[in-house]
Design a protein around this motif. Sequence first.
Motif, PDB file in Angstrom:
ATOM      1  N   GLY A 439       0.780  -1.235   0.000  1.00  0.00           N
ATOM      2  CA  GLY A 439       0.000   0.000   0.000  1.00  0.00           C
ATOM      3  C   GLY A 439       0.808   1.280   0.000  1.00  0.00           C
ATOM      4  O   GLY A 439       0.256   2.363  -0.212  1.00  0.00           O
ATOM      5  N   GLY A 440       2.118   1.202   0.222  1.00  0.00           N
ATOM      6  CA  GLY A 440       2.935   2.414   0.272  1.00  0.00           C
ATOM      7  C   GLY A 440       3.312   2.970  -1.092  1.00  0.00           C
ATOM      8  O   GLY A 440       3.834   4.079  -1.194  1.00  0.00           O
ATOM      9  N   GLY A 441       3.089   2.185  -2.162  1.00  0.00           N
ATOM     10  CA  GLY A 441       3.371   2.669  -3.512  1.00  0.00           C
ATOM     11  C   GLY A 441       4.773   2.328  -3.990  1.00  0.00           C
ATOM     12  O   GLY A 441       5.533   1.639  -3.308  1.00  0.00           O
ATOM     13  N   GLU A 442       5.105   2.835  -5.190  1.00  0.00           N
ATOM     14  CA  GLU A 442       6.393   2.554  -5.832  1.00  0.00           C
ATOM     15  C   GLU A 442       7.479   3.506  -5.353  1.00  0.00           C
ATOM     16  O   GLU A 442       7.232   4.697  -5.180  1.00  0.00           O
ATOM     17  CB  GLU A 442       6.287   2.787  -7.350  1.00  0.00           C
ATOM     18  CG  GLU A 442       5.667   1.700  -8.157  1.00  0.00           C
ATOM     19  CD  GLU A 442       5.682   2.071  -9.638  1.00  0.00           C
ATOM     20  OE1 GLU A 442       6.187   3.154 -10.002  1.00  0.00           O
ATOM     21  OE2 GLU A 442       5.177   1.273 -10.430  1.00  0.00           O
ATOM     22  N   LYS A 492       4.694  -0.182   6.446  1.00  0.00           N
ATOM     23  CA  LYS A 492       5.710   0.096   7.469  1.00  0.00           C
ATOM     24  C   LYS A 492       6.909   0.813   6.853  1.00  0.00           C
ATOM     25  O   LYS A 492       7.841   1.197   7.544  1.00  0.00           O
ATOM     26  CB  LYS A 492       6.188  -1.216   8.101  1.00  0.00           C
ATOM     27  CG  LYS A 492       5.246  -1.805   9.141  1.00  0.00           C
ATOM     28  CD  LYS A 492       5.744  -3.164   9.612  1.00  0.00           C
ATOM     29  CE  LYS A 492       7.098  -3.053  10.298  1.00  0.00           C
ATOM     30  NZ  LYS A 492       7.652  -4.399  10.655  1.00  0.00           N
ATOM     31  N   GLY A 493       6.900   0.942   5.509  1.00  0.00           N
ATOM     32  CA  GLY A 493       8.017   1.588   4.819  1.00  0.00           C
ATOM     33  C   GLY A 493       9.098   0.628   4.386  1.00  0.00           C
ATOM     34  O   GLY A 493      10.138   1.035   3.873  1.00  0.00           O
ATOM     35  N   TYR A 494       8.868  -0.688   4.573  1.00  0.00           N
ATOM     36  CA  TYR A 494       9.849  -1.682   4.131  1.00  0.00           C
ATOM     37  C   TYR A 494       9.693  -1.915   2.634  1.00  0.00           C
ATOM     38  O   TYR A 494       8.593  -1.851   2.086  1.00  0.00           O
ATOM     39  CB  TYR A 494       9.671  -2.993   4.918  1.00  0.00           C
ATOM     40  CG  TYR A 494      10.379  -2.975   6.257  1.00  0.00           C
ATOM     41  CD1 TYR A 494      11.433  -3.829   6.521  1.00  0.00           C
ATOM     42  CD2 TYR A 494      10.002  -2.076   7.254  1.00  0.00           C
ATOM     43  CE1 TYR A 494      12.101  -3.802   7.748  1.00  0.00           C
ATOM     44  CE2 TYR A 494      10.653  -2.030   8.474  1.00  0.00           C
ATOM     45  CZ  TYR A 494      11.707  -2.901   8.716  1.00  0.00           C
ATOM     46  OH  TYR A 494      12.367  -2.858   9.915  1.00  0.00           O
ATOM     47  N   VAL A 495      10.826  -2.197   1.981  1.00  0.00           N
ATOM     48  CA  VAL A 495      10.858  -2.305   0.516  1.00  0.00           C
ATOM     49  C   VAL A 495      10.783  -3.768   0.086  1.00  0.00           C
ATOM     50  O   VAL A 495      11.441  -4.626   0.682  1.00  0.00           O
ATOM     51  CB  VAL A 495      12.144  -1.651  -0.044  1.00  0.00           C
ATOM     52  CG1 VAL A 495      12.269  -1.862  -1.543  1.00  0.00           C
ATOM     53  CG2 VAL A 495      12.165  -0.165   0.294  1.00  0.00           C
ATOM     54  N   ILE A 635       5.157   8.043   2.743  1.00  0.00           N
ATOM     55  CA  ILE A 635       3.882   7.367   2.475  1.00  0.00           C
ATOM     56  C   ILE A 635       2.705   8.235   2.936  1.00  0.00           C
ATOM     57  O   ILE A 635       2.677   8.702   4.077  1.00  0.00           O
ATOM     58  CB  ILE A 635       3.835   5.996   3.197  1.00  0.00           C
ATOM     59  CG1 ILE A 635       4.987   5.117   2.704  1.00  0.00           C
ATOM     60  CG2 ILE A 635       2.505   5.299   2.962  1.00  0.00           C
ATOM     61  CD1 ILE A 635       5.167   3.837   3.494  1.00  0.00           C
ATOM     62  N   ARG A 636       1.760   8.459   2.047  1.00  0.00           N
ATOM     63  CA  ARG A 636       0.543   9.199   2.414  1.00  0.00           C
ATOM     64  C   ARG A 636      -0.404   8.271   3.148  1.00  0.00           C
ATOM     65  O   ARG A 636      -0.456   7.078   2.870  1.00  0.00           O
ATOM     66  CB  ARG A 636      -0.119   9.761   1.154  1.00  0.00           C
ATOM     67  CG  ARG A 636       0.748  10.783   0.440  1.00  0.00           C
ATOM     68  CD  ARG A 636       0.179  11.155  -0.908  1.00  0.00           C
ATOM     69  NE  ARG A 636      -0.991  11.996  -0.766  1.00  0.00           N
ATOM     70  CZ  ARG A 636      -1.818  12.278  -1.763  1.00  0.00           C
ATOM     71  NH1 ARG A 636      -1.611  11.758  -2.968  1.00  0.00           N
ATOM     72  NH2 ARG A 636      -2.858  13.055  -1.584  1.00  0.00           N
ATOM     73  N   LYS A 637      -1.167   8.824   4.055  1.00  0.00           N
ATOM     74  CA  LYS A 637      -2.000   8.020   4.942  1.00  0.00           C
ATOM     75  C   LYS A 637      -3.288   7.605   4.258  1.00  0.00           C
ATOM     76  O   LYS A 637      -3.976   8.419   3.648  1.00  0.00           O
ATOM     77  CB  LYS A 637      -2.320   8.815   6.203  1.00  0.00           C
ATOM     78  CG  LYS A 637      -2.982   7.992   7.282  1.00  0.00           C
ATOM     79  CD  LYS A 637      -3.148   8.831   8.541  1.00  0.00           C
ATOM     80  CE  LYS A 637      -3.825   8.034   9.629  1.00  0.00           C
ATOM     81  NZ  LYS A 637      -4.040   8.835  10.838  1.00  0.00           N
ATOM     82  N   ALA A 638      -3.602   6.321   4.364  1.00  0.00           N
ATOM     83  CA  ALA A 638      -4.846   5.783   3.812  1.00  0.00           C
ATOM     84  C   ALA A 638      -5.833   5.570   4.950  1.00  0.00           C
ATOM     85  O   ALA A 638      -5.455   5.225   6.064  1.00  0.00           O
ATOM     86  CB  ALA A 638      -4.583   4.466   3.103  1.00  0.00           C
ATOM     87  N   SER A 639      -7.118   5.759   4.657  1.00  0.00           N
ATOM     88  CA  SER A 639      -8.129   5.595   5.697  1.00  0.00           C
ATOM     89  C   SER A 639      -8.341   4.125   6.016  1.00  0.00           C
ATOM     90  O   SER A 639      -8.662   3.759   7.123  1.00  0.00           O
ATOM     91  CB  SER A 639      -9.437   6.229   5.253  1.00  0.00           C
ATOM     92  OG  SER A 639      -9.842   5.666   4.020  1.00  0.00           O
ATOM     93  N   ARG A 644      -4.335  -1.832   8.164  1.00  0.00           N
ATOM     94  CA  ARG A 644      -3.200  -1.137   8.770  1.00  0.00           C
ATOM     95  C   ARG A 644      -3.090   0.249   8.173  1.00  0.00           C
ATOM     96  O   ARG A 644      -3.387   0.454   7.010  1.00  0.00           O
ATOM     97  CB  ARG A 644      -1.896  -1.902   8.485  1.00  0.00           C
ATOM     98  CG  ARG A 644      -1.903  -3.302   9.047  1.00  0.00           C
ATOM     99  CD  ARG A 644      -0.914  -4.148   8.288  1.00  0.00           C
ATOM    100  NE  ARG A 644       0.294  -4.298   9.065  1.00  0.00           N
ATOM    101  CZ  ARG A 644       1.379  -4.866   8.607  1.00  0.00           C
ATOM    102  NH1 ARG A 644       1.428  -5.328   7.405  1.00  0.00           N
ATOM    103  NH2 ARG A 644       2.447  -4.982   9.364  1.00  0.00           N
ATOM    104  N   VAL A 645      -2.686   1.225   8.953  1.00  0.00           N
ATOM    105  CA  VAL A 645      -2.559   2.582   8.434  1.00  0.00           C
ATOM    106  C   VAL A 645      -1.177   3.141   8.727  1.00  0.00           C
ATOM    107  O   VAL A 645      -0.507   2.724   9.653  1.00  0.00           O
ATOM    108  CB  VAL A 645      -3.625   3.539   9.034  1.00  0.00           C
ATOM    109  CG1 VAL A 645      -5.003   3.135   8.627  1.00  0.00           C
ATOM    110  CG2 VAL A 645      -3.512   3.605  10.557  1.00  0.00           C
ATOM    111  N   CYS A 646      -0.791   4.109   7.895  1.00  0.00           N
ATOM    112  CA  CYS A 646       0.481   4.801   8.124  1.00  0.00           C
ATOM    113  C   CYS A 646       0.230   5.981   9.048  1.00  0.00           C
ATOM    114  O   CYS A 646      -0.817   6.608   8.990  1.00  0.00           O
ATOM    115  CB  CYS A 646       1.032   5.280   6.775  1.00  0.00           C
ATOM    116  SG  CYS A 646       2.349   6.421   6.963  1.00  0.00           S
TER     117      CYS A 646
END
Length: 680
Positions: A439-442, A492-495, A635-639, A644-646
Amino acid sequence: MEKQLEELKQQLEKQCLINQELQRQNKDLEQRLQEKETLLQHLQSQYHDLEFPSQSGNEIDPEVRTSRAAVIASEPIPETLEIKRTRVKKTDIETNLIVKAIQKNDFLSRLDEEQTAMMVDLLVVSNFNLGDDVIKEGSEGDSMYIVAAGELSVTQAGRSLRKLTTGDVFGELAILYNCKRTATVKANTAVRLWCMERQTYRTIITNKSKKKREQLMGFLKTSRTLKDLNDVQLSKIIDSMEEVKYQDKDVIVREGAEAHTFYIILKGEVLVTKNVNGHQKQIRRMGKGEHFGEQALIREVLRTATCTADGPVTCFSIDKDSKVLQEAQAPEKPSSSPSSTLRFKDLVPVFYQEGRYQGDPVTLGVGGFGRVELMTTVKHGTYYAMKKISKKNIVAKRQEEHMLFEKKILKAIQCDFIVKLHAAFKDTRYIYMVMEFCGGGEIWTKLKQAGRFNEPIAVFVTACVVEAYAYLHKKNIMYRDLKPENLMLDLKGYVKLVDFGFAKELVRAEKTYSFVGTPEYMAPEIIKNQGHDFAVDFWSLGILIYELLVGSPPFSSSEPQKIYAKILDGVLNYPPYLSEASKSIISKLCRPRPGQRLGNTKNGIKDVRHHRWFSSMNWHKLRVGQINAPTVRLIRKASQTAGRVCLLSHEKGPCYINFDRFPLDQTKADEELSGWDRDF
């Protein structure tokens, strides 16, 4: 007075409503601009670079790569490569013309004398009449040409680009890989051309590389010092060797000097002499295949004789500091992933909730082979990224084996730094791979937004890739397509590494000869058709670090052949803001000789982990997910995203908030019923 206050109040309320409406329109306009920008980037990625140099000749390379990199899928190579063309005899004048044309061409000038001679031998004549099209824009290309006589014009979309005359080379990208012609070349007069097909060129280069490798392996096995090494270790030594040339009477090693280097004679003769009472006494004469200086590899010694070139000499040499005696790893059995209970009929698309594409299914990404769509289950429990690929397209590009292998790899993989495959399905038109949704994107999108990353973020991203590499290489799998577009962020920001279409299983000490990858990230040995192995992954790691820190890769151009020429030149230019540690790790990963690259020497990937650029990295904590990832701020926050949310963002949004938006594709692929996917 009261009446005036009431009117003023009404005017203020009216103005507030107008302001709100303007803000809404402004937001909608921003949304549309973002979508148009995304669409423009997508169109740019579909557009192939010109094969012909511009007339101005003063091209300035862009500082930042703004469009997604085009990928080059490898074509299947026959096991036995045979040259089917008969050699065409040329006059001295014709030979000189061809050699000069090759030498002034950015890419072909890198061929050695023997390869150039073979090209001269195997070029054949093609004649065209006035008005004939030699190349048509949009057609598939498999030949390059050198103008022997006559004049041609180059046009693109009806616009004149340049003229071609005697000695000009054109269409040379086609001898490297299957690409669409991006311009039309028409004969302005009767024209005589020298022509070479891709299969002939690849056969010349590949056969020469294989022959030289077998020859060197044979020479090394005759060395008393190296005779006990296995083929894996000898192969590593060959990868570290440099070709060096000496002129007549050049002293290669001098008696009494410190010994650092071991030599194998490839061409010519070497005289061995010793100092006896102040005079040089000839001891012996050595020729092709013989070697000297092997004691330098195992201990500190002084040279016991002088070796001098008797006429021109070519040697292969290895310095003792480059010595690689890496133990061969036994291939592990792939771990089996748990069988999925996911059913195709349970999957439903997620739809855009707002904006221009409201109500359309969410597309997370678009590539050369298909689309990635956001799916969820009927019970709305989990999100998935579903890769949907046209079977007809796979067959047309001869990628059946790659697709089957990608599924096989992902099914067996159990690694936190590689995207998981939950299930695979097929029908008459498509194959579907249902993947973990990150969910954090590319990383690509985040890098374009940031311009360039600070060092802590680049270190963390790269460390995740190193862990993925360590896992894959232990299982004898090369990745071969590293770039920011193939790195995804979880919440979580892991790649995680995605897209295994170019991955390949390879036995240690063997080489593969396919031309595959992304131009800016290709290692020199792929471009040279010399045969490549796991070392190409370390080269691309160096390129990735550079792009993360600078915003664009070190070797770039609007023309692919110029990218390849720059890679073969190997000159890395660093901006002043890069740290010494950054420059050190990039230069060590991007060494031209694969056997000298960081990660591909004696200690393997441990040397990468131990480099000072990673001094702040706790590798154990990274592996168990205990590091607070610096990437989380990107990472922008998703509702709502898979429960799980950022935590770091002011605006909430849908679960696809970190992805570019793509229009709906309403076309349906044709059916493909050959049955190649029966085991998919």
